[in-house]
Scaffold this motif. Structure first.
Motif, PDB file in Angstrom:
ATOM      1  N   VAL A  40       0.876  -1.226   0.175  1.00 40.67           N
ATOM      2  CA  VAL A  40      -0.110  -0.083   0.048  1.00 40.67           C
ATOM      3  C   VAL A  40       0.890   1.176  -0.136  1.00 40.67           C
ATOM      4  CG1 VAL A  40      -0.067   0.152   2.493  1.00 40.67           C
ATOM      5  CG2 VAL A  40      -1.926   1.293   1.156  1.00 40.67           C
TER       6      VAL A  40
ATOM      7  N   SER B 224       0.808   3.449  -3.168  1.00 39.40           N
ATOM      8  CA  SER B 224      -0.562   4.348  -3.405  1.00 39.40           C
ATOM      9  C   SER B 224      -0.284   5.500  -2.263  1.00 39.40           C
ATOM     10  CB  SER B 224      -1.627   3.290  -3.443  1.00 39.40           C
ATOM     11  OG  SER B 224      -1.748   2.847  -1.846  1.00 39.40           O
TER      12      SER B 224
ATOM     13  N   GLY C 245       2.260   7.947  -3.904  1.00 42.36           N
ATOM     14  CA  GLY C 245       2.202   8.399  -5.180  1.00 42.36           C
ATOM     15  C   GLY C 245       3.403   8.756  -5.550  1.00 42.36           C
TER      16      GLY C 245
END
Length: 211
Positions: free
Chosen positions: A13, A16, A19
């Motif tokens: 994760v 994400s 970014g």
């Protein structure tokens, strides 16, 4: 033992949450794993959970912030450096009294090319920035009853506190009613972030400050 064998693997994760900043987040994690214990920034038991408990625990709160933000007691850069990586559109001021930690923070800001970060050495109550910030945050600094007098005066009239706290947060709030009233902290609520996303959720005390 190499850093690779002791540093917690990067959770899926992470990319994400960060970014475009994921490469900088990885560099920061590696630097903290390599130098953190030796420089007194983190304990020896933290490396196997560095991403889960510290980096992502900080990063999950990134969408809450805007404008100018002070991180009181920034220490190893948790959450300040992590949040600055995740939110390059926000201006961050990292406030830290200990010289060796200020040196570390300044090194990381330079190495990671974080143009949205200022590092200030000093205690929060000594920094001449009263009423200067849209928001103020802190993580693992002290209990609410001592943290409110350090953070609330730095917030602009109508600005916000967003304090990262642990499981005992409600007891801390109950014990801090006198300080909350004195420093005109209102609209207080606890938000739990990361449910279904992170292995360990993050609790954030959000509140408004009136001059």
């Amino acid at each position: 033992m190499s850093t690779d064998t002791i540093l917690e693997p990067e959770p899926g994760v992470a990319a994400s949450l960060f970014g475009d900043g994921i490469a900088k987040a990885r560099s920061f994690a590696e630097a903290l794993a390599r130098e953190g214990e030796e420089r007194g920034l983190i304990g020896p038991l933290e490396l196997p959970r560095l991403w889960t408990r510290h980096i992502l625990n900080s990063a999950i709160a990134a969408p809450l912030f805007h404008g100018s933000v002070a991180d009181v007691g920034s220490g190893a850069g948790l959450p300040g450096v992590v949040l600055a990586i995740a939110r390059p559109d926000v201006q961050w001021t990292l406030i830290e009294p200990m010289e060796r930690r200020v040196t570390w923070l300044s090194e990381q800001v330079s190495a990671l090319e974080l143009g949205n970060v200022e590092v200030l050495r000093g205690r929060a109550e000594e920094v001449k920035r009263s009423g200067s910030f849209d928001m103020v945050t802190a993580r693992a600094v002290s209990a609410m009853r001592t943290l409110i007098p350090l953070t609330a005066p730095l917030v602009k009239d109508g600005g916000e506190l967003a304090l990262l706290k642990g499981l005992n947060v409600q007891n801390e709030i109950d014990a801090a009613q006198k300080q909350l009233n004195r420093f005109r902290v209102s609209d207080l609520r606890v938000e739990i972030l990361g449910e279904g996303v992170l292995a360990e959720t993050t609790r954030v005390v959000r509140a408004r400050v009136r001059a």
